[in-house]
Design an enzyme around this catalytic site. Structure first.
Site, short mmCIF file in Angstrom:
data_model
loop_
_atom_site.label_atom_id
_atom_site.label_comp_id
_atom_site.label_asym_id
_atom_site.label_seq_id
_atom_site.Cartn_x
_atom_site.Cartn_y
_atom_site.Cartn_z
N LYS A 43 2.30 8.64 -1.34
CA LYS A 43 2.44 7.28 -0.82
C LYS A 43 3.68 7.19 0.06
O LYS A 43 4.71 7.79 -0.23
CB LYS A 43 2.62 6.28 -1.98
CG LYS A 43 1.46 6.23 -2.94
CD LYS A 43 1.78 5.32 -4.10
CE LYS A 43 0.66 5.30 -5.12
NZ LYS A 43 1.02 4.52 -6.30
N ARG A 67 15.71 -11.71 20.82
CA ARG A 67 14.35 -12.07 20.40
C ARG A 67 14.06 -11.72 18.96
O ARG A 67 13.13 -12.24 18.35
CB ARG A 67 13.32 -11.36 21.30
CG ARG A 67 13.43 -11.72 22.76
CD ARG A 67 12.60 -10.78 23.60
NE ARG A 67 13.13 -9.43 23.47
CZ ARG A 67 12.52 -8.33 23.88
NH1 ARG A 67 11.32 -8.40 24.42
NH2 ARG A 67 13.08 -7.15 23.74
N ASP A 70 -4.38 1.87 3.51
CA ASP A 70 -3.19 1.03 3.45
C ASP A 70 -3.45 -0.09 2.45
O ASP A 70 -4.54 -0.68 2.43
CB ASP A 70 -2.88 0.41 4.81
CG ASP A 70 -2.27 1.39 5.79
OD1 ASP A 70 -2.12 2.57 5.46
OD2 ASP A 70 -1.93 0.96 6.91
N ASN A 71 -2.43 -0.39 1.63
CA ASN A 71 -2.52 -1.45 0.63
C ASN A 71 -1.33 -2.38 0.79
O ASN A 71 -0.28 -1.97 1.28
CB ASN A 71 -2.49 -0.88 -0.79
CG ASN A 71 -3.58 0.13 -1.03
OD1 ASN A 71 -4.70 -0.03 -0.61
ND2 ASN A 71 -3.23 1.21 -1.71
N ARG A 100 5.75 -3.37 -11.43
CA ARG A 100 4.46 -2.69 -11.29
C ARG A 100 4.69 -1.20 -11.49
O ARG A 100 5.59 -0.62 -10.91
CB ARG A 100 3.86 -2.96 -9.91
CG ARG A 100 3.48 -4.41 -9.67
CD ARG A 100 2.87 -4.57 -8.29
NE ARG A 100 2.60 -5.95 -7.96
CZ ARG A 100 1.40 -6.51 -7.97
NH1 ARG A 100 0.34 -5.81 -8.31
NH2 ARG A 100 1.26 -7.77 -7.64
N HIS A 121 2.75 4.07 -11.88
CA HIS A 121 1.36 4.45 -11.64
C HIS A 121 1.22 5.80 -10.96
O HIS A 121 2.10 6.24 -10.24
CB HIS A 121 0.69 3.41 -10.73
CG HIS A 121 0.68 2.03 -11.28
ND1 HIS A 121 0.78 0.92 -10.48
CD2 HIS A 121 0.58 1.56 -12.54
CE1 HIS A 121 0.74 -0.17 -11.22
NE2 HIS A 121 0.63 0.19 -12.48
#
Length: 191
Positions: free
Chosen positions: A71, A23, A47-48, A58, A61
């Protein structure tokens, strides 16, 4: 879940137990009880998710105190090179980084504690990236280190000069120009 320690204490790679059959697959992406026991106790509150195309970078940061964030990140579609850089003053690993490839097929997750700058480079045509954070986002606390800082020794697998960056990410200082407010000797950042 299996926890893989890295060269920097507190920064960890997490591999879930994946069950496959005709499956498809199933795995537990997060279990607070197991995470608290194997990594450290933590309360994720936000949550992002981001979607990016090949060549997007990116980062690097972080959120300034008192809005710092740990995180737990993963790539649910595509592939990224994910990086954490130690920016804790007084840390024996200050300025060093850990890089890990996160893909939809390896299901790995990367834990980035407070006191680290975080970023990623998209290696696939499209990448969908998810973050669990232990503090709410505070726009006034945005901070960053330049992704183009060659003193960090990061092989991004993409030329930063050709990367697709946000305007904000083009203005971050080099690590040598950054006066870090993160102190390794403060319990909050010394894991």
């Amino acid at each position: 879940m299996e926890v893989i320690n890295t060269d920097i204490e507190g920064v960890m790679i997490i591999e879930p137990r994946v069950f496959t059959d005709a499956r498809g697959y199933f795995f537990e992406s997060y279990n607070k009880k197991e995470f608290d026991m194997k990594v450290r106790p933590i309360d994720f509150v936000q949550d992002n998710e981001s979607m990016s195309t090949r060549g997007v970078m990116r980062g690097l940061h972080f959120q300034l105190p008192p809005f710092t964030q740990s995180k737990l990140v993963r790539c649910v579609k595509g592939a990224v090179l994910d990086v954490a850089v130690d920016i804790r003053k007084g840390s024996p690993t200050y300025g060093r980084h850990v890089a890990v490839e996160l893909t939809e097929s390896n299901h790995r997750q990367f834990f980035v504690p407070r006191g680290f700058a975080h970023g990623f480079a998209v290696l696939s045509d499209i990448a969908v990236f998810q973050y669990k954070c232990d503090n709410f986002y505070a726009p006034q606390a945005d901070g960053g280190i330049s992704i183009s800082d060659t003193s960090l020794g990061i092989d991004w697998r993409i030329d930063p000069a050709e990367a697709i960056l946000s305007e904000k990410d083009t203005r971050h200082p080099l690590l040598a120009e950054f006066d870090s407010p993160f102190d390794f000797n403060t319990d909050l950042y010394n894991l």
